[in-house]
Design a protein around this motif. Sequence first.
Motif, PDB file in Angstrom:
ATOM      1  N   ARG A 288      -4.688 107.085  73.951  1.00  0.00           N
ATOM      2  CA  ARG A 288      -5.981 107.687  73.947  1.00  0.00           C
ATOM      3  C   ARG A 288      -6.328 109.195  73.394  1.00  0.00           C
ATOM      4  O   ARG A 288      -7.103 109.397  72.732  1.00  0.00           O
TER       5      ARG A 288
ATOM      6  N   ARG B 273      -8.536 105.372  71.083  1.00  0.00           N
ATOM      7  CA  ARG B 273      -9.791 106.546  71.056  1.00  0.00           C
ATOM      8  C   ARG B 273     -10.750 105.799  69.688  1.00  0.00           C
ATOM      9  O   ARG B 273     -11.794 105.659  69.834  1.00  0.00           O
TER      10      ARG B 273
ATOM     11  N   PRO C   5     -11.123 101.167  70.928  1.00  0.00           N
ATOM     12  CA  PRO C   5     -10.889 101.076  72.394  1.00  0.00           C
ATOM     13  C   PRO C   5     -10.400  99.502  72.911  1.00  0.00           C
ATOM     14  O   PRO C   5     -10.699  98.683  72.336  1.00  0.00           O
TER      15      PRO C   5
END
Length: 517
Positions: free
Chosen positions: A185, A327, A330
């Motif tokens: 992420r 990111r 997702p």
Amino acid sequence: MVHRLRGLGISVHGLEAADGVGGTWFWNRYPGARCDSESYYYCYAFSRELEQEWDWTERYPGQAEILSYLEHVADRFDLRRSFSLSTTVSSASWGGDRWVIDTEGGERWTCRWLVTAVGCLSSANVPDIPGLASFAGEWHHTGQWPHEGVDVTGRRVGVVGTGSTGIQAIPVLAASAAHLTVFQRTANFSIPARNAPLSTSEAAGYKADYAAIREVQQASTNGHPFVVSDVDTLALPDDERRALFQRAWERGGLRFRAAVRDVLTDPAVNDETSEFLRSKIRSTVDDPEVAETLTPRDHPFATKRPPIDTDYFETYNRPNVSLVDVRADPIEAVTRDGVRLASGAEHPLDVLVFATGFDALSGPLLRLGLRGRDGVALADAWAEGAATYLGLGVAGFPNLFTITGPGSPSVLTNMPTSIEQHVEWIADLVAHLRAHDLDAEPTPEAQARWADHVREAADATLLPQAASSWYLGANVPGKPRVFLPYAGGFARYRGMCDAEAAAGYPGFALRSRRRAA
Ligand code: NA7
């Protein structure tokens, strides 16, 4: 704490959820688990004999070695007889003149002083991903790793999370998995640890030098025995600055930061340092696209806990490792067969590892079910965020003392140094309360002043600039955003704690027990 209170002749008993001693090092048995502090100072300083008799074998101690050390300490100081293991506290309430503690097993304990030693990173944060229960493979959080280990040989493994834990586990898992998929992420900075066996002469040198080492730790910003460089990095010509960074990089580990003065306070110094570290990612990772995805651009270096590694970026050059930017795309669900992303892409997996961190600092205290005066729950007292005085106590919670609680330097330091400082300070306060027959709790005014100071100390650094940092509670959905550790430096903090004690504890309301009775 038990050893120290026993030494004062106080009746003391420890309650521990695990079935063994070791805390963090009992639970965190994931592949590659290792301390980021160096072994010669990631240890207790209270016993000269202990310092001399224990032999560390590596520059950074691995989980198993630290656990053996802690077991040795428990035996050497005959501490086990004062602990109930496999005993989880379900609630603890102030009953007017004592704490009443209930356990999940139905036991009830009472005590005059309640000291928490629940750690800062012990409440696992498992993301609430739809479908996890339907996963046909096995999944584990790194902080609750099975004691028998997980054999990943020939299996398809996914890792969610690239903090210190993921960065340690990924290279080790990649070495035996058939395929490893990393779900990232936030890209992270990392410095090579340069772990190595500790030679007999190095170990002997440290043992001979302990008095001086401890002095440097006590005078330091973060409890490490490093002296921060006084070189003005920005005043150096480019080639000399690069050479300075390169030498620090070659030395490796958390010492890197000590080589760069003002890295956490001067944005220009941090920019130069961050850019050097980004260039290392580009020169290590073969595939430029993968290198770019691994390159942190959303936070200055060291504003999130800076990991150290062994072959982390090199691992992405292996043919059996792939990187997924969650990111950009997702995680939508865990399915029976693996992980599905928002784009619809599927990643089939046999083992899913959550290296997703912890509900840090406040989480372990909230899990104790504490209720203070008038039955007020800690969860309500902390609805707007954790608030303490000196990280050592909470207004409204008499005779409760919190080792490395929120608002103390804790995770920004070498933990044993901060733990021992709190143990000494709490023991002195308890001795004072016993001698004068007093109860103590922080005053709301002292607590409010301390909250302001904790905020100012953080704001004087670049630390709050990392929006997704667990220092701010940002990693746990719904957690109030409060900068949790005290960023003003260990030595300065210790001075303030000592001044509080020397002045007779003015930040605490001290109430006579005789009058109350
Ligand atoms: P950290 O440092 O909190 O790292 C957790 C990692 O997991 C981090 O990369 C997170 O990304 C990631 N994460 C957390 N939740 C999710 C979800 N829902 N989806 C994807 N990725 C997620 O924990 P560690 O265990 O590595 O380290 C904790 C400390 O233990 C360490 O600093 C040492 O002091 C010892 P994010 O950055 O939040 O975007």
